[in-house]
Design an enzyme around this catalytic site. Structure first.
Site, PDB file in Angstrom:
ATOM      1  N   GLY A   1      -0.055  -4.533 -16.634  1.00 30.69           N
ATOM      2  CA  GLY A   1       0.889  -4.093 -15.615  1.00 30.69           C
ATOM      3  C   GLY A   1       0.321  -4.383 -14.244  1.00 30.69           C
ATOM      4  O   GLY A   1      -0.904  -4.489 -14.071  1.00 30.69           O
TER       5      GLY A   1
ATOM      6  N   GLN B   1      -0.540  -3.444  -5.265  1.00 33.26           N
ATOM      7  CA  GLN B   1      -1.854  -3.954  -5.691  1.00 33.26           C
ATOM      8  C   GLN B   1      -2.132  -5.358  -5.175  1.00 33.26           C
ATOM      9  O   GLN B   1      -3.268  -5.811  -5.239  1.00 33.26           O
ATOM     10  CB  GLN B   1      -1.964  -3.919  -7.216  1.00 33.26           C
ATOM     11  CG  GLN B   1      -2.029  -2.507  -7.785  1.00 33.26           C
ATOM     12  CD  GLN B   1      -2.190  -2.532  -9.282  1.00 33.26           C
ATOM     13  OE1 GLN B   1      -1.209  -2.579 -10.023  1.00 33.26           O
ATOM     14  NE2 GLN B   1      -3.426  -2.528  -9.743  1.00 33.26           N
TER      15      GLN B   1
ATOM     16  N   CYS C   1      -7.864   0.224 -14.427  1.00 34.65           N
ATOM     17  CA  CYS C   1      -6.947  -0.240 -13.392  1.00 34.65           C
ATOM     18  C   CYS C   1      -7.526  -1.477 -12.728  1.00 34.65           C
ATOM     19  O   CYS C   1      -8.726  -1.528 -12.424  1.00 34.65           O
ATOM     20  CB  CYS C   1      -6.737   0.863 -12.353  1.00 34.65           C
ATOM     21  SG  CYS C   1      -5.653   0.399 -10.991  1.00 34.65           S
ATOM     22  N   LEU C   2      -6.674  -2.466 -12.491  1.00 26.60           N
ATOM     23  CA  LEU C   2      -7.127  -3.697 -11.857  1.00 26.60           C
ATOM     24  C   LEU C   2      -7.589  -3.457 -10.424  1.00 26.60           C
ATOM     25  O   LEU C   2      -8.363  -4.257  -9.885  1.00 26.60           O
ATOM     26  CB  LEU C   2      -6.002  -4.732 -11.877  1.00 26.60           C
ATOM     27  CG  LEU C   2      -5.517  -5.161 -13.259  1.00 26.60           C
ATOM     28  CD1 LEU C   2      -4.364  -6.148 -13.136  1.00 26.60           C
ATOM     29  CD2 LEU C   2      -6.650  -5.763 -14.083  1.00 26.60           C
TER      30      LEU C   2
ATOM     31  N   HIS D   1       1.599   4.647 -15.216  1.00 27.74           N
ATOM     32  CA  HIS D   1       0.515   4.098 -14.400  1.00 27.74           C
ATOM     33  C   HIS D   1       1.069   3.254 -13.256  1.00 27.74           C
ATOM     34  O   HIS D   1       0.668   3.423 -12.086  1.00 27.74           O
ATOM     35  CB  HIS D   1      -0.406   3.265 -15.290  1.00 27.74           C
ATOM     36  CG  HIS D   1      -1.591   2.698 -14.599  1.00 27.74           C
ATOM     37  ND1 HIS D   1      -2.887   3.084 -14.894  1.00 27.74           N
ATOM     38  CD2 HIS D   1      -1.706   1.757 -13.635  1.00 27.74           C
ATOM     39  CE1 HIS D   1      -3.731   2.405 -14.133  1.00 27.74           C
ATOM     40  NE2 HIS D   1      -3.034   1.575 -13.356  1.00 27.74           N
ATOM     41  N   GLU D   2       1.996   2.343 -13.573  1.00 23.86           N
ATOM     42  CA  GLU D   2       2.520   1.445 -12.541  1.00 23.86           C
ATOM     43  C   GLU D   2       3.427   2.174 -11.557  1.00 23.86           C
ATOM     44  O   GLU D   2       3.389   1.896 -10.346  1.00 23.86           O
ATOM     45  CB  GLU D   2       3.253   0.266 -13.183  1.00 23.86           C
ATOM     46  CG  GLU D   2       2.400  -0.578 -14.104  1.00 23.86           C
ATOM     47  CD  GLU D   2       1.091  -1.033 -13.475  1.00 23.86           C
ATOM     48  OE1 GLU D   2       1.046  -1.254 -12.246  1.00 23.86           O
ATOM     49  OE2 GLU D   2       0.102  -1.157 -14.214  1.00 23.86           O
TER      50      GLU D   2
ATOM     51  N   HIS E   1       1.411   3.953  -8.992  1.00 28.45           N
ATOM     52  CA  HIS E   1       0.962   3.066  -7.913  1.00 28.45           C
ATOM     53  C   HIS E   1       1.981   3.032  -6.775  1.00 28.45           C
ATOM     54  O   HIS E   1       1.607   2.979  -5.594  1.00 28.45           O
ATOM     55  CB  HIS E   1       0.766   1.636  -8.435  1.00 28.45           C
ATOM     56  CG  HIS E   1      -0.603   1.352  -8.948  1.00 28.45           C
ATOM     57  ND1 HIS E   1      -1.739   1.511  -8.190  1.00 28.45           N
ATOM     58  CD2 HIS E   1      -1.024   0.890 -10.153  1.00 28.45           C
ATOM     59  CE1 HIS E   1      -2.800   1.161  -8.902  1.00 28.45           C
ATOM     60  NE2 HIS E   1      -2.390   0.790 -10.099  1.00 28.45           N
TER      61      HIS E   1
END
Length: 214
Positions: free
Chosen positions: A68, A73, A126-127, A168-169, A172
């Site tokens: 995702g 991000q 997480c990226l 999660h997304e 963000h």
């Protein structure tokens, strides 16, 4: 009187990002864009630019690799995210985590609410927080609302690992990182998690590291 803005319009910023070949640069924890609620998408990019931006998000997500990626991000404060999970994990892991393949999808202006009282706690990363993982208890089932990239309404129930990705997304887009919801004592480097806590469930980690699971 409004003060002059030092930031270019969002469409211009996206065009600048897309001018470079390859995956987009991912911003990491500490960048203010990750801590501010993103703007609702109301056509700021236009259909053609939105299509190109979504394609770039997908390329970037695959290259990272991840399952995702939200627009903030890559430094774009719009309520847009992409998700895709082939779920190429061992059967016992897939079963324990309710991890089923999630076809590629685009979430525009998404929101979620609990679809029931059940919680599921697992390690996630997480990226934008590279190198670490922590246990997060999330709703096992959520009701997802929003639109897709073509403006079609979304109103559906999502469960298991796909529900974790959605939460999660969407977080963000609200300026929330997974660490805000994580069990602090579970925080592990990727290396430590792979060696010590690679089990399908974080039960052993909870016992050894001293935290409770829901």
């Amino acid at each position: 009187m409004s003060l002059p803005s030092h930031h270019p319009p969002l469409a211009e910023r996206v065009e600048e990002l897309l001018a470079a070949d390859g995956p987009l640069p991912i911003v990491t924890a500490g960048h203010p864009v990750l801590r501010r609620p993103a703007e609702p998408y109301e056509g700021q990019l236009g259909p053609a630019l939105l299509e190109r931006f979504v394609a770039a998000l997908r390329v970037t997500m695959h290259a990272a690799p991840g399952v995702g990626l939200a627009a903030p991000q890559v430094g774009v404060p719009l309520r847009i995210a992409v998700a895709e999970d082939p779920a190429t994990v061992p059967e016992e892991v897939a079963a324990a985590r309710s991890r089923a393949p999630l076809p590629f999808r685009v979430l525009v202006n998404p929101s979620y609410e609990a679809g029931g009282p059940g919680l599921a706690a697992f390690y996630e990363g997480c990226l934008s927080v590279p190198g670490y993982q922590a246990v997060v208890a999330r709703h096992a089932r959520v009701r997802l609302r929003g639109q897709d990239e073509r403006g079609r309404a979304l109103d559906e129930e999502v469960s298991g690992w796909p529900a974790r990705i959605v939460q999660h997304e969407t977080d963000h887009l609200n300026g929330t990182l997974y660490l805000d919801r994580a069990e602090p004592r579970s925080l592990s480097t990727n290396e430590a998690a792979a060696v010590l806590w690679a089990e399908p469930s974080p039960a052993t980690a909870a016992k050894v590291l001293g935290f409770e699971l829901p």
